[in-house]
Write an enzyme that holds these catalytic residues in place. Structure first.
Site, short mmCIF file in Angstrom:
data_model
loop_
_atom_site.label_atom_id
_atom_site.label_comp_id
_atom_site.label_asym_id
_atom_site.label_seq_id
_atom_site.Cartn_x
_atom_site.Cartn_y
_atom_site.Cartn_z
N SER A 155 85.31 66.27 49.57
CA SER A 155 86.50 65.50 49.22
C SER A 155 87.74 66.11 49.84
CB SER A 155 86.64 65.42 47.71
OG SER A 155 87.21 66.63 47.24
N LYS A 156 88.81 65.34 49.74
CA LYS A 156 90.07 65.80 50.31
C LYS A 156 90.55 67.10 49.67
CE LYS A 156 91.75 61.50 52.17
NZ LYS A 156 92.88 60.67 52.53
#
Ligand code: GLU
Length: 504
Positions: A260-261
């Site tokens: 994920s970011k």
């Protein structure tokens, strides 16, 4: 077939490396098939727009060497390529679906829908706006024509929803995942057109893929759940659908879940191609010192390989060997160490001159100005030890300054009572050498050691301590030849003095 593919990001923030990989695979596929690679900005969800994101996407692709054929900067025959600039187009297509009975107007307010959602939740169910309930809700299917027309004309906000058929098996194919069947009852009547006059992603995406004559839709696995609706939309419009390929997820290094970011910050490696300078800033591969070729090579192999042992691929070689059929079905684990390994490989392939030019900039920033020929020699000595140009400084700082401290551990192990005497003898030997090259200094010093019957290790370790300050660095005779006789002798004298004081 004239292959046309598109990368269709929404400018909602920095582009994640998974997105870059999607762009890359589209690009490789286009080039391989002499096709066209299109960059389409999908910005119809105005509430999620982030200023700067569009430019960031363009800059990232450019850094990676992914060249856009048609797009907002390049132009092209199928523009505009930013969906908000195509706003006028979509209403007409929503109307077509309504006139065919494939879509309808819905007047339910967000509050009413929220209440329905909560009521269902209380009963342990999930609310789905679909064929089972649509007749009980406020829309042009449940109301009389006179009623809904009046509501519409009175200016009440409304949306257009797709009329998903009841209990139908929807069949479709994905190049990577094969044949898929989904029952329409598991799907809802998705909003196609919003009350703000903008289409949703689904409508805009299908209409634009059709109008831009897209032949292959290659995108992330997270869009697979939307595929049945998209297939239905093509059918409702009576258009031939493109071929679809949904790419596997990029997984966290431990394999547990999607990368994920946020993972980059937590795990200490970038998840974005270049630095994100807005709001909550984020690191990028470019600024960490990665070469774009290494980054692209690493990304290409996350989810695809040509079935051989080859790991190092130039962009041309990637284009040559790429095929969607060889894209894996299962997620690919991101390995930050492997990313560094790729950069190491590309660094070794650069000429010493190229690396020296980069390193010179780092030195300049430190106020050190050095001849490029000297730096080339220096780079040649240490490049195998580093993954990044910025790491060269830590390997070579002692070339530029005489040691301030002397590793006490090395002193304890390598320094004995007769060491100072031997080092003075060594200084005399070095002083008498005509040409201060690595070969000649090595030969003369080794001859002296042999004649005296000294222990080579003991002499060389003490010598290194005086010149470097610790037991690290490349070959001693390379070091002293680089820093020169004068500096070498100074360091021996200074070191003897300082260590002598420590010992006293
Ligand atoms: N706008 C979508 C995204 O942000 C595009 C999905 C697709 O390629 O259809 O990823």
């Amino acid at each position: 077939m004239n292959v046309r593919v598109r990368f269709a990001p929404s400018p909602t923030g920095p582009l994640h490396i998974g997105g870059v990989r999607t762009a890359l695979y589209n690009y490789l596929f286009a080039r391989k098939n002499n096709g066209t690679f299109i960059l389409r900005i999908e910005d119809t969800d105005q509430s999620r727009l982030v200023p700067g994101a569009e430019d960031y996407i363009i800059e990232s692709l450019k850094w990676c060497g992914i060249k856009v054929d048609e797009g907002i900067t390049e132009g092209g025959d199928f523009g505009p390529y930013r969906q908000s600039d195509r706003k006028e187009i979509f209403g007409k297509y929503a109307d077509i679906l309504i006139s065919r009975g494939e879509a309808y107007y819905a007047f339910d307010t967000p509050e009413e829908l929220e209440k329905l959602r909560l009521d269902s939740e209380k009963q342990g169910k999930t609310f789905i706006y679909n064929a089972a309930v649509r007749n009980m809700l406020k829309n042009s299917l449940s109301l009389t024509e006179a009623e809904w027309k009046e509501m519409k004309e009175s200016g009440l906000p409304y949306v257009v929803r797709y009329k998903m058929p009841l209990n139908e098996e929807i069949h479709f194919d994905d190049i990577i995942r094969g044949h898929i069947v989904v029952n329409s009852d598991t799907l809802d009547d998705k909003v196609l057109f919003k009350s703000d006059g903008m289409p949703t992603y689904h409508l805009a995406n299908i209409v634009d893929d059709h109008l831009m004559k897209i032949t292959h839709v290659i995108r992330g696995e997270e869009w697979l759940p939307s595929l049945p609706l998209h297939v239905m939309l093509y059918r409702s419009f009576g258009w031939e659908a493109p071929l679809f390929a949904h790419l596997p997820l990029l997984l966290k290094p431990d394999g547990k879940g999607k990368l994920s970011k946020r993972d980059g910050d937590k795990m200490g490696f970038p998840v974005f191609p270049v630095y994100w300078p807005y709001g909550e800033t984020a690191k990028g591969y470019r600024e960490e010192g990665y070469y774009p070729e290494a980054f692209v090579n690493m990304l290409a192999l996350l989810g695809w390989n040509p079935g051989t042992e080859q790991e190092i691929f130039s962009m041309e070689e990637l284009i040559d060997s790429f095929s969607i059929e060889k894209v894996h079905k299962s997620g690919s684990r991101f390995d930050p160490e492997k990313a560094k390994w790729f950069n190491h490989q590309y660094l070794q392939k650069k000429s010493n001159r190229e690396i020296a030019m980069e390193f010179r900039e780092i030195l300049r920033a430190k106020g050190i100005h050095q001849d490029i020929v000297d730096l080339e020699k220096l780079v040649g000595m240490v490049k195998e030890r580093v993954n990044f140009v910025k790491e060269i400084w830590n390997e070579t700082d002692f070339f530029f300054r005489s040691p301030e401290t002397y590793d006490p551990e090395v002193i304890r192990k390598r320094w004995s009572n007769d060491t100072p005497q031997k080092m003075l003898e060594l200084a005399a030997v070095l002083e008498g050498i005509n040409e201060f090259t690595p070969e000649i200094t090595e030969r003369e010093v080794k001859t002296w050691i042999q004649e005296k019957g000294y222990n080579t290790g003991a002499v060389m370790n003490a010598f290194r301590l005086l010149v470097v300050g610790a037991s690290r660095g490349p070959h001693m005779f390379e070091i002293i030849s680089w820093i020169g006789r004068h500096e070498t002798l100074n360091r021996i004298r200074k070191g003897l003095e300082v260590i002598g004081k420590i010992q006293a």
